[in-house]
Design a protein around this motif. Structure first.
Motif, PDB file in Angstrom:
ATOM      1  N   ASN A   1       3.751  -8.179   0.756  1.00 33.47           N
ATOM      2  CA  ASN A   1       3.656  -9.491   0.123  1.00 33.47           C
ATOM      3  C   ASN A   1       4.931 -10.289   0.367  1.00 33.47           C
ATOM      4  O   ASN A   1       5.960  -9.731   0.747  1.00 33.47           O
ATOM      5  N   SER A   2       4.852 -11.576   0.127  1.00 30.83           N
ATOM      6  CA  SER A   2       6.014 -12.464   0.281  1.00 30.83           C
ATOM      7  C   SER A   2       6.697 -12.235   1.627  1.00 30.83           C
ATOM      8  O   SER A   2       7.921 -12.084   1.713  1.00 30.83           O
TER       9      SER A   2
ATOM     10  N   GLN B   1       1.130  -2.365   1.657  1.00 28.34           N
ATOM     11  CA  GLN B   1       0.825  -3.715   1.193  1.00 28.34           C
ATOM     12  C   GLN B   1       2.092  -4.537   1.294  1.00 28.34           C
ATOM     13  O   GLN B   1       3.101  -4.214   0.660  1.00 28.34           O
TER      14      GLN B   1
ATOM     15  N   ARG C   1       8.746  -6.301  -2.617  1.00 30.08           N
ATOM     16  CA  ARG C   1       7.775  -7.080  -1.832  1.00 30.08           C
ATOM     17  C   ARG C   1       6.698  -6.197  -1.204  1.00 30.08           C
ATOM     18  O   ARG C   1       5.547  -6.618  -1.088  1.00 30.08           O
TER      19      ARG C   1
ATOM     20  N   THR D   1       4.595  -2.428  -0.921  1.00 28.91           N
ATOM     21  CA  THR D   1       4.176  -1.254  -1.692  1.00 28.91           C
ATOM     22  C   THR D   1       3.482  -0.272  -0.771  1.00 28.91           C
ATOM     23  O   THR D   1       2.527  -0.631  -0.071  1.00 28.91           O
TER      24      THR D   1
ATOM     25  N   GLY E   1       3.023 -15.184   2.961  1.00 28.28           N
ATOM     26  CA  GLY E   1       1.709 -14.569   2.931  1.00 28.28           C
ATOM     27  C   GLY E   1       1.756 -13.062   2.789  1.00 28.28           C
ATOM     28  O   GLY E   1       2.829 -12.471   2.598  1.00 28.28           O
ATOM     29  N   SER E   2       0.573 -12.447   2.903  1.00 31.54           N
ATOM     30  CA  SER E   2       0.436 -11.005   2.708  1.00 31.54           C
ATOM     31  C   SER E   2      -0.374 -10.379   3.828  1.00 31.54           C
ATOM     32  O   SER E   2      -1.227 -11.038   4.440  1.00 31.54           O
TER      33      SER E   2
ATOM     34  N   ARG F   1      -1.972  -6.170   4.818  1.00 36.28           N
ATOM     35  CA  ARG F   1      -2.076  -4.760   4.422  1.00 36.28           C
ATOM     36  C   ARG F   1      -2.298  -3.922   5.668  1.00 36.28           C
ATOM     37  O   ARG F   1      -3.255  -4.140   6.407  1.00 36.28           O
TER      38      ARG F   1
END
Length: 118
Positions: free
Chosen positions: A83-84, A81, A66, A68, A16-17, A19
């Motif tokens: 991700n993964s 951010q 993955r 940012t 999942g992600s 932020r």
């Protein structure tokens, strides 16, 4: 007095992600580096990513591709951010603001928990 306030942590499944956000306030020198560090239980705090006021970024090898990092200079805000996400990303994430005018200054947020369930 400089303050950093983080938000956006939580519980997410692997893959999942999330932020993260960090807003800095107070008397801030414009030439600075903002970044994210993390500390897992029983481990030392480690660098995740940093970004200069000019947009130059630096990432830990473990998060490259993955995560940012970005920032809005007008708002003195930095984002991460993610991700993964993996179970090994589980940690308390800390925002950092750094600058150097003859001597170095470092400011830290209170930390936000990120938990990735496998």
């Amino acid at each position: 007095q400089v303050q950093l306030v983080e938000s956006g942590g939580g519980l997410v499944q692997a893959g999942g992600s999330l932020r993260l956000s960090c807003a800095a306030s107070g008397s801030i020198f414009s030439l600075n580096i903002m970044g994210w560090y993390r500390q897992a239980p029983g481990k030392q705090r480690e660098l995740v990513a940093t970004i200069t006021n000019g947009g130059i970024t630096n990432y830990a090898d473990s998060v490259k591709g993955r995560f940012t990092i970005s920032r809005e200079n007008a708002k003195n805000t930095v984002y991460l951010q993610m991700n993964s996400l993996r179970a090994e990303d589980t940690a308390v994430y800390f925002c950092n603001l750094h600058w150097k005018i003859i001597v170095s200054k470092d400011y830290w947020g209170q930390g936000t928990q990120v938990t990735v369930s496998s």
